[in-house]
Design a protein around this motif. Structure first.
Motif, PDB file in Angstrom:
ATOM      1  N   ILE A   1     -13.679   0.269  -4.990  1.00 56.95           N
ATOM      2  CA  ILE A   1     -12.742   0.781  -3.998  1.00 56.95           C
ATOM      3  C   ILE A   1     -12.461  -0.345  -3.014  1.00 56.95           C
ATOM      4  CG2 ILE A   1     -12.359   2.492  -2.188  1.00 56.95           C
ATOM      5  CD1 ILE A   1     -14.468   4.249  -3.617  1.00 56.95           C
ATOM      6  N   VAL A   2     -11.205  -0.760  -2.916  1.00 58.14           N
ATOM      7  CA  VAL A   2     -10.835  -1.849  -2.013  1.00 58.14           C
ATOM      8  C   VAL A   2      -9.719  -1.381  -1.093  1.00 58.14           C
ATOM      9  CG1 VAL A   2     -11.534  -3.616  -3.663  1.00 58.14           C
ATOM     10  CG2 VAL A   2      -9.160  -2.844  -3.627  1.00 58.14           C
ATOM     11  N   TRP A   3      -9.463  -2.141  -0.035  1.00 54.04           N
ATOM     12  CA  TRP A   3      -8.390  -1.828   0.916  1.00 54.04           C
ATOM     13  C   TRP A   3      -7.165  -2.636   0.521  1.00 54.04           C
ATOM     14  CZ3 TRP A   3     -10.000  -0.764   6.603  1.00 54.04           C
ATOM     15  CH2 TRP A   3     -11.134   0.048   6.619  1.00 54.04           C
ATOM     16  N   GLY A   4      -6.246  -2.016  -0.181  1.00 51.25           N
ATOM     17  CA  GLY A   4      -5.050  -2.702  -0.631  1.00 51.25           C
ATOM     18  C   GLY A   4      -5.237  -3.277  -2.022  1.00 51.25           C
ATOM     19  N   TYR A   5      -4.252  -3.109  -2.885  1.00 55.26           N
ATOM     20  CA  TYR A   5      -4.337  -3.549  -4.272  1.00 55.26           C
ATOM     21  C   TYR A   5      -3.208  -4.526  -4.581  1.00 55.26           C
ATOM     22  CZ  TYR A   5      -7.597   0.312  -4.905  1.00 55.26           C
ATOM     23  OH  TYR A   5      -8.673   1.154  -4.803  1.00 55.26           O
ATOM     24  N   GLN A   6      -3.565  -5.653  -5.169  1.00 50.45           N
ATOM     25  CA  GLN A   6      -2.571  -6.621  -5.607  1.00 50.45           C
ATOM     26  C   GLN A   6      -2.150  -6.375  -7.047  1.00 50.45           C
ATOM     27  OE1 GLN A   6      -1.243  -8.990  -3.336  1.00 50.45           O
ATOM     28  NE2 GLN A   6      -2.316  -7.433  -2.152  1.00 50.45           N
ATOM     29  N   ASP A   7      -2.956  -5.610  -7.772  1.00 47.34           N
ATOM     30  CA  ASP A   7      -2.698  -5.345  -9.183  1.00 47.34           C
ATOM     31  C   ASP A   7      -2.819  -3.843  -9.409  1.00 47.34           C
ATOM     32  OD1 ASP A   7      -2.594  -5.105 -11.912  1.00 47.34           O
ATOM     33  OD2 ASP A   7      -4.091  -6.654 -12.328  1.00 47.34           O
ATOM     34  N   TYR A   8      -1.756  -3.204  -9.868  1.00 52.07           N
ATOM     35  CA  TYR A   8      -1.797  -1.765 -10.113  1.00 52.07           C
ATOM     36  C   TYR A   8      -2.934  -1.375 -11.044  1.00 52.07           C
ATOM     37  CZ  TYR A   8       2.930  -1.640  -8.089  1.00 52.07           C
ATOM     38  OH  TYR A   8       3.998  -1.751  -7.254  1.00 52.07           O
ATOM     39  N   GLU A   9      -3.216  -2.237 -12.032  1.00 52.58           N
ATOM     40  CA  GLU A   9      -4.262  -1.919 -13.004  1.00 52.58           C
ATOM     41  C   GLU A   9      -5.664  -1.981 -12.406  1.00 52.58           C
ATOM     42  OE1 GLU A   9      -3.742  -4.346 -16.414  1.00 52.58           O
ATOM     43  OE2 GLU A   9      -1.798  -3.476 -16.960  1.00 52.58           O
ATOM     44  N   ALA A  10      -5.794  -2.521 -11.169  1.00 55.27           N
ATOM     45  CA  ALA A  10      -7.104  -2.601 -10.511  1.00 55.27           C
ATOM     46  C   ALA A  10      -7.405  -1.356  -9.677  1.00 55.27           C
ATOM     47  CB  ALA A  10      -7.162  -3.837  -9.617  1.00 55.27           C
ATOM     48  N   MET A  11      -6.489  -0.407  -9.619  1.00 56.14           N
ATOM     49  CA  MET A  11      -6.714   0.791  -8.830  1.00 56.14           C
ATOM     50  C   MET A  11      -7.852   1.621  -9.423  1.00 56.14           C
ATOM     51  SD  MET A  11      -2.836   1.968  -7.863  1.00 56.14           S
ATOM     52  CE  MET A  11      -1.785   0.904  -6.884  1.00 56.14           C
ATOM     53  N   MET A  12      -8.638   2.241  -8.536  1.00 53.59           N
ATOM     54  CA  MET A  12      -9.862   2.921  -8.977  1.00 53.59           C
ATOM     55  C   MET A  12      -9.634   4.396  -9.294  1.00 53.59           C
ATOM     56  SD  MET A  12     -10.143   4.613  -5.939  1.00 53.59           S
ATOM     57  CE  MET A  12     -11.711   5.391  -6.117  1.00 53.59           C
ATOM     58  N   MET A  13      -8.386   4.789  -9.503  1.00 55.69           N
ATOM     59  CA  MET A  13      -8.076   6.155  -9.913  1.00 55.69           C
ATOM     60  C   MET A  13      -7.362   6.133 -11.260  1.00 55.69           C
ATOM     61  SD  MET A  13      -9.299   8.046  -7.473  1.00 55.69           S
ATOM     62  CE  MET A  13      -8.588   9.668  -7.787  1.00 55.69           C
ATOM     63  N   THR A  14      -7.772   7.027 -12.152  1.00 54.25           N
ATOM     64  CA  THR A  14      -7.120   7.228 -13.442  1.00 54.25           C
ATOM     65  C   THR A  14      -6.624   8.663 -13.508  1.00 54.25           C
ATOM     66  OG1 THR A  14      -8.473   5.588 -14.595  1.00 54.25           O
ATOM     67  CG2 THR A  14      -7.450   7.296 -15.954  1.00 54.25           C
ATOM     68  N   CYS A  15      -5.431   8.871 -14.043  1.00 53.53           N
ATOM     69  CA  CYS A  15      -4.856  10.209 -14.158  1.00 53.53           C
ATOM     70  C   CYS A  15      -4.663  10.577 -15.628  1.00 53.53           C
ATOM     71  CB  CYS A  15      -3.512  10.292 -13.426  1.00 53.53           C
ATOM     72  SG  CYS A  15      -3.620   9.995 -11.644  1.00 53.53           S
TER      73      CYS A  15
ATOM     74  N   THR B   1      -8.618  -9.373   9.745  1.00 57.35           N
ATOM     75  CA  THR B   1      -7.770  -9.133   8.575  1.00 57.35           C
ATOM     76  C   THR B   1      -7.447 -10.470   7.923  1.00 57.35           C
ATOM     77  OG1 THR B   1      -5.799  -9.131   9.991  1.00 57.35           O
ATOM     78  CG2 THR B   1      -6.762  -6.991   9.444  1.00 57.35           C
ATOM     79  N   ASP B   2      -7.302 -10.445   6.604  1.00 56.19           N
ATOM     80  CA  ASP B   2      -6.981 -11.679   5.899  1.00 56.19           C
ATOM     81  C   ASP B   2      -5.482 -11.932   5.961  1.00 56.19           C
ATOM     82  OD1 ASP B   2      -5.814  -9.995   4.015  1.00 56.19           O
ATOM     83  OD2 ASP B   2      -7.487 -10.137   2.605  1.00 56.19           O
ATOM     84  N   ASN B   3      -4.996 -12.943   5.236  1.00 52.38           N
ATOM     85  CA  ASN B   3      -3.582 -13.307   5.321  1.00 52.38           C
ATOM     86  C   ASN B   3      -2.660 -12.263   4.706  1.00 52.38           C
ATOM     87  OD1 ASN B   3      -4.431 -13.811   2.716  1.00 52.38           O
ATOM     88  ND2 ASN B   3      -3.297 -15.732   2.496  1.00 52.38           N
ATOM     89  N   LEU B   4      -3.245 -11.293   3.999  1.00 55.59           N
ATOM     90  CA  LEU B   4      -2.441 -10.200   3.441  1.00 55.59           C
ATOM     91  C   LEU B   4      -2.542  -8.938   4.289  1.00 55.59           C
ATOM     92  CD1 LEU B   4      -3.338 -10.666  -0.338  1.00 55.59           C
ATOM     93  CD2 LEU B   4      -1.227 -11.366   0.830  1.00 55.59           C
ATOM     94  N   GLY B   5      -3.312  -9.002   5.368  1.00 55.01           N
ATOM     95  CA  GLY B   5      -3.440  -7.863   6.254  1.00 55.01           C
ATOM     96  C   GLY B   5      -4.569  -6.910   5.898  1.00 55.01           C
ATOM     97  N   PHE B   6      -5.432  -7.278   4.935  1.00 60.18           N
ATOM     98  CA  PHE B   6      -6.538  -6.410   4.534  1.00 60.18           C
ATOM     99  C   PHE B   6      -7.796  -6.745   5.328  1.00 60.18           C
ATOM    100  CE2 PHE B   6      -4.261  -6.646   0.235  1.00 60.18           C
ATOM    101  CZ  PHE B   6      -3.467  -5.563   0.559  1.00 60.18           C
ATOM    102  N   PRO B   7      -8.652  -5.754   5.607  1.00 57.85           N
ATOM    103  CA  PRO B   7      -9.868  -6.004   6.392  1.00 57.85           C
ATOM    104  C   PRO B   7     -10.834  -6.922   5.662  1.00 57.85           C
ATOM    105  CG  PRO B   7      -9.361  -3.656   6.288  1.00 57.85           C
ATOM    106  CD  PRO B   7      -8.477  -4.328   5.290  1.00 57.85           C
ATOM    107  N   THR B   8     -11.517  -7.735   6.431  1.00 57.91           N
ATOM    108  CA  THR B   8     -12.560  -8.597   5.904  1.00 57.91           C
ATOM    109  C   THR B   8     -13.608  -8.800   7.000  1.00 57.91           C
ATOM    110  OG1 THR B   8     -13.010 -10.710   4.800  1.00 57.91           O
ATOM    111  CG2 THR B   8     -11.415 -10.727   6.608  1.00 57.91           C
ATOM    112  N   GLY B   9     -14.777  -9.294   6.637  1.00 57.85           N
ATOM    113  CA  GLY B   9     -15.815  -9.513   7.637  1.00 57.85           C
ATOM    114  C   GLY B   9     -17.181  -9.638   7.000  1.00 57.85           C
ATOM    115  N   ASP B  10     -18.217  -9.683   7.876  1.00 58.50           N
ATOM    116  CA  ASP B  10     -19.576  -9.939   7.401  1.00 58.50           C
ATOM    117  C   ASP B  10     -20.501  -8.733   7.596  1.00 58.50           C
ATOM    118  OD1 ASP B  10     -19.789  -9.945  10.144  1.00 58.50           O
ATOM    119  OD2 ASP B  10     -20.621 -11.971  10.309  1.00 58.50           O
TER     120      ASP B  10
END
Length: 230
Positions: free
Chosen positions: A90-104, A157-166
């Motif tokens: 589960i990630v915040w924002g997807y660059q690849d549709y096939e990487a989404m963690m939901m299947t229908c 947030t990274d350069n794509l606007g997604f959260p990041t941190g430690d």
């Protein structure tokens, strides 16, 4: 639907009473909103407790299936009335549709998907390492992201606007409106998460299959830590 909680360290504050737990994997559903935190018997000294504090890791696991009245699409273009977690992260924002963690589809086969929690949302639409003075019908609580057991995490947030941190830990501090009291007559003490609002599902606004938005992700809403004594 199930949720996997990481190992927890629970403080019920009258003096300094601490209990640790290993990972907890439990089933939840409609009408079942309390998830046990400590997976063993503990002993708490007598007294009235004004606060509870909970320290857990930032990895949360979700395994669930949703049923819709009409067929929905997933990121790969599959369609069906059921959508379920497929085991991808589960990630915040997807660059690849096939990487989404939901299947229908029409035959659910859910797997455990893991989210590494990065940041809280703030009131300005950005991200924060803390949320303060949150209220529920029973409590007031603060929550913090820590990079160790003492220091506030750095989030951005990274350069794509997604959260990041430690962040490595989530620390919750909760004040009870009606403090629970432990007496010699107490038979049972329950410590649990309360997930009154259940789960939230997100839809990607883009046309994943070329004609319609798709089911993107899912997460837990409304964490609350509760202690009850009888």
């Amino acid at each position: 639907m199930s949720i996997m909680l990481p190992p927890a360290c629970v403080h019920v504050d009258r003096k300094s009473d601490t209990h640790s737990s290993s990972s907890v994997d439990v089933e939840i559903g409609v009408g079942v909103d309390n998830i046990p935190v400590v997976n063993r018997d503990v002993s708490i000294p007598e007294g009235t407790y004004s606060h509870a504090m909970l320290l857990i890791g930032t990895e949360l696991g979700l395994k669930t299936t949703f049923e819709f009245a009409t067929p929905q699409y997933d990121g790969e273009g599959n369609q069906g009335r059921f959508c379920w977690t497929n085991g991808l992260p589960i990630v915040w924002g997807y660059q690849d549709y096939e990487a989404m963690m939901m299947t229908c589809g029409d035959e659910p086969d859910p797997e455990l998907s893991i989210e590494n929690f990065k940041a809280f949302s703030d009131d300005s639409g950005g991200v924060s390492a803390q949320i303060l003075n949150q209220t529920t019908p029973d409590t007031v609580y603060d929550a913090y992201l820590l990079d160790d057991e003492m220091e506030l995490a750095t989030v951005s947030t990274d350069n794509l606007g997604f959260p990041t941190g430690d962040a490595k830990y989530i620390w919750g501090v909760q004040k009870f409106n009606s403090p629970p009291t432990i007496t010699v007559a107490s038979n049972n003490v329950d410590m649990a998460f309360k997930i009154t609002d259940g789960m939230g599902m997100g839809f990607n606004g883009y046309a994943c299959d070329g004609s319609a938005a798709c089911v993107e992700g899912v997460n837990v809403n409304g964490f609350q830590f509760v202690v009850d004594a009888d």
